[in-house]
Write a protein that holds these residues in place. Sequence first.
Motif, PDB file in Angstrom:
ATOM      1  N   ASP A  28       0.822  -1.215   0.000  1.00  0.00           N
ATOM      2  CA  ASP A  28       0.000   0.000   0.000  1.00  0.00           C
ATOM      3  C   ASP A  28       0.854   1.263   0.000  1.00  0.00           C
ATOM      4  N   SER A  29       2.009   1.188   0.641  1.00  0.00           N
ATOM      5  CA  SER A  29       2.859   2.371   0.788  1.00  0.00           C
ATOM      6  C   SER A  29       3.473   2.835  -0.535  1.00  0.00           C
ATOM      7  N   VAL A  30       3.486   1.967  -1.544  1.00  0.00           N
ATOM      8  CA  VAL A  30       4.109   2.352  -2.824  1.00  0.00           C
ATOM      9  C   VAL A  30       3.124   2.340  -3.986  1.00  0.00           C
ATOM     10  N   LYS A  31       1.907   1.899  -3.728  1.00  0.00           N
ATOM     11  CA  LYS A  31       0.905   1.796  -4.787  1.00  0.00           C
ATOM     12  C   LYS A  31       0.680   3.166  -5.426  1.00  0.00           C
ATOM     13  N   GLY A  32       0.692   3.195  -6.747  1.00  0.00           N
ATOM     14  CA  GLY A  32       0.509   4.452  -7.461  1.00  0.00           C
ATOM     15  C   GLY A  32       1.794   5.217  -7.706  1.00  0.00           C
ATOM     16  N   ARG A  33       2.878   4.831  -7.042  1.00  0.00           N
ATOM     17  CA  ARG A  33       4.171   5.505  -7.221  1.00  0.00           C
ATOM     18  C   ARG A  33       5.204   4.585  -7.858  1.00  0.00           C
ATOM     19  N   PHE A  34       5.166   3.297  -7.509  1.00  0.00           N
ATOM     20  CA  PHE A  34       6.129   2.328  -7.998  1.00  0.00           C
ATOM     21  C   PHE A  34       5.455   1.410  -9.017  1.00  0.00           C
ATOM     22  N   THR A  35       6.238   0.963  -9.996  1.00  0.00           N
ATOM     23  CA  THR A  35       5.737   0.029 -10.999  1.00  0.00           C
ATOM     24  C   THR A  35       6.769  -1.074 -11.219  1.00  0.00           C
ATOM     25  N   ILE A  36       6.316  -2.318 -11.103  1.00  0.00           N
ATOM     26  CA  ILE A  36       7.189  -3.455 -11.382  1.00  0.00           C
ATOM     27  C   ILE A  36       6.907  -3.935 -12.801  1.00  0.00           C
ATOM     28  N   SER A  37       7.959  -4.296 -13.509  1.00  0.00           N
ATOM     29  CA  SER A  37       7.792  -4.793 -14.879  1.00  0.00           C
ATOM     30  C   SER A  37       8.882  -5.807 -15.175  1.00  0.00           C
ATOM     31  N   ARG A  38       8.773  -6.476 -16.314  1.00  0.00           N
ATOM     32  CA  ARG A  38       9.778  -7.485 -16.653  1.00  0.00           C
ATOM     33  C   ARG A  38      10.088  -7.446 -18.132  1.00  0.00           C
ATOM     34  N   ASP A  39      11.270  -7.908 -18.465  1.00  0.00           N
ATOM     35  CA  ASP A  39      11.698  -8.101 -19.844  1.00  0.00           C
ATOM     36  C   ASP A  39      12.056  -9.567 -19.979  1.00  0.00           C
ATOM     37  N   ASN A  40      11.174 -10.327 -20.610  1.00  0.00           N
ATOM     38  CA  ASN A  40      11.387 -11.774 -20.702  1.00  0.00           C
ATOM     39  C   ASN A  40      12.679 -12.106 -21.444  1.00  0.00           C
ATOM     40  N   ALA A  41      12.962 -11.364 -22.487  1.00  0.00           N
ATOM     41  CA  ALA A  41      14.143 -11.674 -23.306  1.00  0.00           C
ATOM     42  C   ALA A  41      15.430 -11.487 -22.516  1.00  0.00           C
ATOM     43  N   LYS A  42      15.426 -10.544 -21.589  1.00  0.00           N
ATOM     44  CA  LYS A  42      16.627 -10.265 -20.802  1.00  0.00           C
ATOM     45  C   LYS A  42      16.595 -10.929 -19.432  1.00  0.00           C
ATOM     46  N   ASN A  43      15.521 -11.633 -19.113  1.00  0.00           N
ATOM     47  CA  ASN A  43      15.374 -12.220 -17.778  1.00  0.00           C
ATOM     48  C   ASN A  43      15.614 -11.178 -16.688  1.00  0.00           C
ATOM     49  N   THR A  44      15.032 -10.022 -16.890  1.00  0.00           N
ATOM     50  CA  THR A  44      15.275  -8.899 -15.986  1.00  0.00           C
ATOM     51  C   THR A  44      13.946  -8.326 -15.505  1.00  0.00           C
ATOM     52  N   VAL A  45      13.920  -8.007 -14.226  1.00  0.00           N
ATOM     53  CA  VAL A  45      12.774  -7.363 -13.593  1.00  0.00           C
ATOM     54  C   VAL A  45      13.185  -5.955 -13.195  1.00  0.00           C
ATOM     55  N   TYR A  46      12.263  -5.032 -13.348  1.00  0.00           N
ATOM     56  CA  TYR A  46      12.530  -3.637 -13.049  1.00  0.00           C
ATOM     57  C   TYR A  46      11.584  -3.132 -11.961  1.00  0.00           C
ATOM     58  N   LEU A  47      12.042  -2.118 -11.252  1.00  0.00           N
ATOM     59  CA  LEU A  47      11.179  -1.400 -10.315  1.00  0.00           C
ATOM     60  C   LEU A  47      11.344   0.083 -10.613  1.00  0.00           C
ATOM     61  N   GLN A  48      10.341   0.656 -11.251  1.00  0.00           N
ATOM     62  CA  GLN A  48      10.332   2.084 -11.512  1.00  0.00           C
ATOM     63  C   GLN A  48       9.746   2.784 -10.299  1.00  0.00           C
ATOM     64  N   MET A  49      10.524   3.675  -9.719  1.00  0.00           N
ATOM     65  CA  MET A  49      10.105   4.358  -8.488  1.00  0.00           C
ATOM     66  C   MET A  49       9.971   5.853  -8.777  1.00  0.00           C
ATOM     67  N   ASN A  50       8.766   6.353  -8.673  1.00  0.00           N
ATOM     68  CA  ASN A  50       8.484   7.772  -8.896  1.00  0.00           C
ATOM     69  C   ASN A  50       8.006   8.434  -7.611  1.00  0.00           C
ATOM     70  N   SER A  51       8.032   9.750  -7.604  1.00  0.00           N
ATOM     71  CA  SER A  51       7.558  10.520  -6.440  1.00  0.00           C
ATOM     72  C   SER A  51       8.181   9.995  -5.153  1.00  0.00           C
ATOM     73  N   LEU A  52       9.485   9.821  -5.181  1.00  0.00           N
ATOM     74  CA  LEU A  52      10.182   9.226  -4.030  1.00  0.00           C
ATOM     75  C   LEU A  52      10.107  10.120  -2.810  1.00  0.00           C
ATOM     76  N   ARG A  53      10.024   9.475  -1.655  1.00  0.00           N
ATOM     77  CA  ARG A  53       9.927  10.153  -0.363  1.00  0.00           C
ATOM     78  C   ARG A  53      11.099   9.721   0.506  1.00  0.00           C
ATOM     79  N   SER A  54      11.341  10.493   1.548  1.00  0.00           N
ATOM     80  CA  SER A  54      12.442  10.142   2.451  1.00  0.00           C
ATOM     81  C   SER A  54      12.226   8.775   3.077  1.00  0.00           C
ATOM     82  N   GLU A  55      10.985   8.408   3.304  1.00  0.00           N
ATOM     83  CA  GLU A  55      10.699   7.105   3.917  1.00  0.00           C
ATOM     84  C   GLU A  55      10.934   5.931   2.970  1.00  0.00           C
TER      85      GLU A  55
END
Length: 124
Positions: A62-89
Amino acid sequence: QVQLVESGGGLVQAGGSLRLSCAASGRTFSSYVMSWFRQAPGKEREFVAAMTWSTGISYYADSVKGRFTISRDNAKNTVYLQMNSLRSEDTAVYYCATKIGSFSFSYARMYNYWGQGTQVTVST
């Protein structure tokens, strides 16, 4: 041997963005869930986000919903975490983790494969 290698951490001002990457190797991950956890000093490791590799269904704390997005690239076997509107916490060491199946995906103790962690520091 499963290997997870994170990258992309760093220092960012509050309100800024970062993208973390987790490169996975050593297994076919179609039956796995790929997740991000974080641990701040003096606190327990906490769930951030998860994605089932086969279906792409994602879950968020709940603390990151709407700000963070998880995604994947199957070809690269890589997972990403896009973090927006970052806070000190959001300041913490961020870990990539994986396990078979998506049951109990938010419980760190259920995971047997972890990356080395990458530091994210948000300044105010």
